[in-house]
Write a protein that holds these residues in place. Structure first.
Motif, PDB file in Angstrom:
ATOM      1  N   GLY A 202      19.583 112.911 -26.312  1.00 32.60           N
ATOM      2  CA  GLY A 202      20.669 112.569 -27.208  1.00 32.60           C
ATOM      3  C   GLY A 202      21.688 113.687 -27.303  1.00 32.60           C
ATOM      4  N   GLY A 203      22.882 113.340 -27.806  1.00 31.31           N
ATOM      5  CA  GLY A 203      23.916 114.342 -28.014  1.00 31.31           C
ATOM      6  C   GLY A 203      25.264 113.877 -27.516  1.00 31.31           C
ATOM      7  N   THR A 204      26.316 114.505 -28.016  1.00 29.33           N
ATOM      8  CA  THR A 204      27.664 114.100 -27.638  1.00 29.33           C
ATOM      9  C   THR A 204      28.034 114.574 -26.237  1.00 29.33           C
ATOM     10  OG1 THR A 204      28.494 116.057 -28.822  1.00 29.33           O
ATOM     11  CG2 THR A 204      28.513 113.956 -30.002  1.00 29.33           C
ATOM     12  N   THR A 205      27.424 115.662 -25.761  1.00 28.44           N
ATOM     13  CA  THR A 205      27.726 116.123 -24.402  1.00 28.44           C
ATOM     14  C   THR A 205      27.037 115.252 -23.361  1.00 28.44           C
ATOM     15  OG1 THR A 205      27.889 118.383 -25.281  1.00 28.44           O
ATOM     16  CG2 THR A 205      27.844 118.132 -22.897  1.00 28.44           C
ATOM     17  N   THR A 206      25.806 114.844 -23.619  1.00 28.61           N
ATOM     18  CA  THR A 206      25.141 113.920 -22.701  1.00 28.61           C
ATOM     19  C   THR A 206      25.821 112.549 -22.734  1.00 28.61           C
ATOM     20  OG1 THR A 206      23.501 113.482 -24.434  1.00 28.61           O
ATOM     21  CG2 THR A 206      22.885 115.041 -22.699  1.00 28.61           C
ATOM     22  N   TYR A 207      26.381 112.190 -23.870  1.00 24.87           N
ATOM     23  CA  TYR A 207      27.152 110.946 -23.968  1.00 24.87           C
ATOM     24  C   TYR A 207      28.382 111.009 -23.056  1.00 24.87           C
ATOM     25  CZ  TYR A 207      30.191 107.401 -26.129  1.00 24.87           C
ATOM     26  OH  TYR A 207      31.037 106.340 -26.354  1.00 24.87           O
ATOM     27  N   ALA A 208      29.069 112.146 -23.069  1.00 26.33           N
ATOM     28  CA  ALA A 208      30.210 112.329 -22.161  1.00 26.33           C
ATOM     29  C   ALA A 208      29.756 112.298 -20.711  1.00 26.33           C
ATOM     30  CB  ALA A 208      30.918 113.644 -22.470  1.00 26.33           C
ATOM     31  N   LEU A 209      28.609 112.906 -20.430  1.00 28.31           N
ATOM     32  CA  LEU A 209      28.070 112.919 -19.065  1.00 28.31           C
ATOM     33  C   LEU A 209      27.765 111.506 -18.584  1.00 28.31           C
ATOM     34  CD1 LEU A 209      26.827 114.171 -16.530  1.00 28.31           C
ATOM     35  CD2 LEU A 209      24.750 114.627 -17.873  1.00 28.31           C
ATOM     36  N   ALA A 210      27.189 110.680 -19.452  1.00 32.10           N
ATOM     37  CA  ALA A 210      26.826 109.312 -19.064  1.00 32.10           C
ATOM     38  C   ALA A 210      28.026 108.561 -18.504  1.00 32.10           C
ATOM     39  CB  ALA A 210      26.236 108.568 -20.255  1.00 32.10           C
ATOM     40  N   GLN A 211      29.190 108.787 -19.062  1.00 36.63           N
ATOM     41  CA  GLN A 211      30.383 108.076 -18.620  1.00 36.63           C
ATOM     42  C   GLN A 211      30.812 108.516 -17.216  1.00 36.63           C
ATOM     43  OE1 GLN A 211      33.247 107.532 -22.054  1.00 36.63           O
ATOM     44  NE2 GLN A 211      31.736 108.862 -23.025  1.00 36.63           N
TER      45      GLN A 211
END
Length: 224
Positions: free
Chosen positions: A54-63
């Motif tokens: 989880g996290g906002t940086t992994t969220y950016a990575l997913a995209q």
């Protein structure tokens, strides 16, 4: 930034148990997170089995991983899973789309699933590569989080991964949460941004490889 006290003001220091929600963190260090995500995506090969915490940086990575073909993605992040599912709803079930495995568990303020259900699911899996977002990183405390249950789930993620990549912007350096879940020696690579001071880079480099987004990534993807 400051708290009024008798005779002046002092910096506000967050408690080690303070856990900001996903929305609160999503507006912070946007450029750094985007740079880190772009650099980290270059480390992923088609057909790999990867895990994203989880996290906002992994969220950016997913995209940035949507166009990498034939991935198997294991995540305990509701937000990360939504990135892949939304892409499938928009474009349909296309050839080479990622297969996403979302663990169960109890939802945290950062929209991660943690606890015994998540831990058991992760323990039975094995990933080529883990991308790990962190609350804090330091030489003494290693990787840490303010959430005790999340710390245990992160330990399981680290244990199940062949290689561990931490994705963290410079503001995470020197931050220590309530619970440590991994030492720096358990990490293979840190992907960070140019805001990390040179002294910190040198100190971390004694323990693991440091990739500074925009400075050190290879054109064809770094070999970790």
């Amino acid at each position: 930034m400051l708290e009024k006290v008798h005779g002046g003001a002092v910096p506000v220091v967050e408690a080690s148990t303070h856990e900001p929600g996903f929305e609160a963190k999503s507006g912070l260090e946007l450029t750094a997170k985007e740079d880190i995500a772009r650099a980290a995506a270059r480390l992923v090969s088609p057909g790999a089995a990867i895990a994203l915490s989880g996290g906002t940086t992994t969220y950016a990575l997913a995209q940035h991983l949507l166009e990498v073909p034939d991935l198997t993605v294991v995540t305990n992040s509701v937000r990360v899973a939504d990135v892949f599912h939304a892409a499938q709803r928009t474009s349909g079930q296309r050839q080479g789309a990622a297969t996403v495995v979302l663990t169960g568990g109890v939802r945290t303020p950062s929209d991660s699933l943690v606890g015994p259900v998540a831990d058991q699911a992760i323990a039975a899996l094995h990933f080529d590569l883990l991308f790990l977002g962190v609350h804090g990183i330091s030489v003494e405390a290693g990787l840490s989080t303010p959430n005790l249950a999340e710390a245990e789930t992160n330990r399981r993620l680290v244990h199940s991964a062949r290689r561990v990549v931490v994705v963290a912007d410079h503001t995470k350096w020197g931050v220590v949460g309530l619970s440590s879940f991994a030492a720096l020696e358990q990490v293979d690579t840190l992907v960070t941004d140019a805001g990390l001071p040179a002294e910190a880079r040198a100190e971390i480099s004694e323990h693991l490889r440091v990739v500074v987004a925009g400075e050190t990534e290879d054109e064809d993807g770094a070999d970790i």
